[in-house]
Scaffold this active site. Structure first.
Site, PDB file in Angstrom:
ATOM      1  N   ASP A 213       0.858  -1.172   0.000  1.00  0.00           N
ATOM      2  CA  ASP A 213       0.000   0.000   0.000  1.00  0.00           C
ATOM      3  C   ASP A 213       0.904   1.234   0.000  1.00  0.00           C
ATOM      4  OD1 ASP A 213       0.881   0.426   2.622  1.00  0.00           O
ATOM      5  OD2 ASP A 213      -1.130   0.368   3.506  1.00  0.00           O
ATOM      6  N   HIS A 214       0.305   2.394   0.149  1.00  0.00           N
ATOM      7  CA  HIS A 214       1.066   3.647   0.105  1.00  0.00           C
ATOM      8  C   HIS A 214       2.141   3.724   1.190  1.00  0.00           C
ATOM      9  CE1 HIS A 214      -2.451   4.102   2.672  1.00  0.00           C
ATOM     10  NE2 HIS A 214      -1.752   4.974   3.374  1.00  0.00           N
TER      11      HIS A 214
ATOM     12  N   CYS B   6       3.162  -2.845   4.062  1.00  0.00           N
ATOM     13  CA  CYS B   6       2.333  -1.670   4.360  1.00  0.00           C
ATOM     14  C   CYS B   6       3.092  -0.861   5.407  1.00  0.00           C
ATOM     15  CB  CYS B   6       0.920  -2.068   4.811  1.00  0.00           C
ATOM     16  SG  CYS B   6       0.776  -2.878   6.418  1.00  0.00           S
ATOM     17  N   GLY B   7       2.467   0.103   6.022  1.00  0.00           N
ATOM     18  CA  GLY B   7       3.178   0.947   6.978  1.00  0.00           C
ATOM     19  C   GLY B   7       3.809   0.165   8.107  1.00  0.00           C
ATOM     20  N   THR B   8       3.034  -0.716   8.741  1.00  0.00           N
ATOM     21  CA  THR B   8       3.555  -1.531   9.838  1.00  0.00           C
ATOM     22  C   THR B   8       3.743  -2.987   9.455  1.00  0.00           C
ATOM     23  OG1 THR B   8       1.349  -2.088  10.649  1.00  0.00           O
ATOM     24  CG2 THR B   8       2.396  -0.097  11.568  1.00  0.00           C
ATOM     25  N   GLY B   9       3.093  -3.424   8.391  1.00  0.00           N
ATOM     26  CA  GLY B   9       3.082  -4.826   8.005  1.00  0.00           C
ATOM     27  C   GLY B   9       1.955  -5.600   8.670  1.00  0.00           C
TER      28      GLY B   9
ATOM     29  N   GLY C 181      -1.541  -4.819   9.118  1.00  0.00           N
ATOM     30  CA  GLY C 181      -2.807  -4.905   8.397  1.00  0.00           C
ATOM     31  C   GLY C 181      -2.736  -5.781   7.164  1.00  0.00           C
TER      32      GLY C 181
ATOM     33  N   HIS D  43       9.827 -23.663   9.733  1.00  0.00           N
ATOM     34  CA  HIS D  43       8.818 -24.319  10.554  1.00  0.00           C
ATOM     35  C   HIS D  43       7.397 -24.150  10.039  1.00  0.00           C
ATOM     36  CE1 HIS D  43      11.475 -24.514  14.414  1.00  0.00           C
ATOM     37  NE2 HIS D  43      12.122 -24.908  13.320  1.00  0.00           N
TER      38      HIS D  43
ATOM     39  N   ARG E  58       7.305   1.556   7.410  1.00  0.00           N
ATOM     40  CA  ARG E  58       7.563   2.644   8.350  1.00  0.00           C
ATOM     41  C   ARG E  58       8.256   2.141   9.614  1.00  0.00           C
ATOM     42  NH1 ARG E  58       1.552   4.965   7.364  1.00  0.00           N
ATOM     43  NH2 ARG E  58       1.974   6.019   5.378  1.00  0.00           N
TER      44      ARG E  58
ATOM     45  N   ARG F  76       6.627 -33.186  11.926  1.00  0.00           N
ATOM     46  CA  ARG F  76       5.952 -32.397  12.967  1.00  0.00           C
ATOM     47  C   ARG F  76       5.501 -31.044  12.430  1.00  0.00           C
ATOM     48  NH1 ARG F  76      10.168 -29.268  16.532  1.00  0.00           N
ATOM     49  NH2 ARG F  76      11.957 -29.303  15.133  1.00  0.00           N
ATOM     50  N   HIS F  77       6.300 -30.447  11.538  1.00  0.00           N
ATOM     51  CA  HIS F  77       5.923 -29.157  10.960  1.00  0.00           C
ATOM     52  C   HIS F  77       4.830 -29.330   9.914  1.00  0.00           C
ATOM     53  CE1 HIS F  77       8.963 -27.299  13.297  1.00  0.00           C
ATOM     54  NE2 HIS F  77       9.965 -27.897  12.651  1.00  0.00           N
TER      55      HIS F  77
END
Length: 142
Positions: free
Chosen positions: A7-8, A64-67, A69, A97, A108, A132-133
């Site tokens: 995104d932006h 995205c800004g924080t990752g 969302g 894993h 950001r 297991r994984h």
């Protein structure tokens, strides 16, 4: 092939990721966005997820800004295992894993140098293929 989406808030870091991938000769499909003009992150998470679901792309990178969302949006899609990573160890472990097929990052939150190392780690790390994984991943699909 990699599917790329942002995104932006992730646009500028995605430009650096694309340059890095180009330098390494790694093929990708850029699914947008294409500027810093405000857009809705779920749209781009869905485009990347659909490219993976269809088999057109094997893995994806979302920013995205924080990752946060964009990873939440991607993880709502069947078969998508998006991992928000802010360090190389997490990128390695989520591939080994969880067999994560999408790397999410915060434009950001991360500096370019660290983000590119995270990308390299994610792309270079194979799934461990341990029973297991595999069993745990299968539980996610139910």
């Amino acid at each position: 092939m990699l599917a790329l989406g942002c995104d932006h808030g992730g646009y500028e870091l995605m430009q650096e990721v694309k340059k890095h991938l180009d330098e390494q000769g790694i093929a990708y499909k850029d699914l947008g966005c294409y500027s810093t003009e405000s857009v809705n992150y779920p749209d781009y998470a869905h485009k990347v997820g659909e490219a993976i679901q269809s088999g057109e792309c094997e893995q994806g990178i979302l920013i995205c800004g924080t990752g946060i969302g964009i990873s939440i949006a991607a993880n709502k899609m069947k078969g998508i295992r998006a991992a928000l990573c802010s360090d190389c160890y997490s990128a390695q472990m989520t591939r080994e894993h969880n067999n994560a097929n999408v790397l999410a990052m915060g434009g950001r939150v991360l500096g370019t140098g660290l983000a590119l190392k995270i990308v390299d780690t994610f792309l270079a790390t194979p799934f461990s293929d341990e029973d297991r994984h595999k069993a745990r991943i299968a539980m996610l699909e139910d």
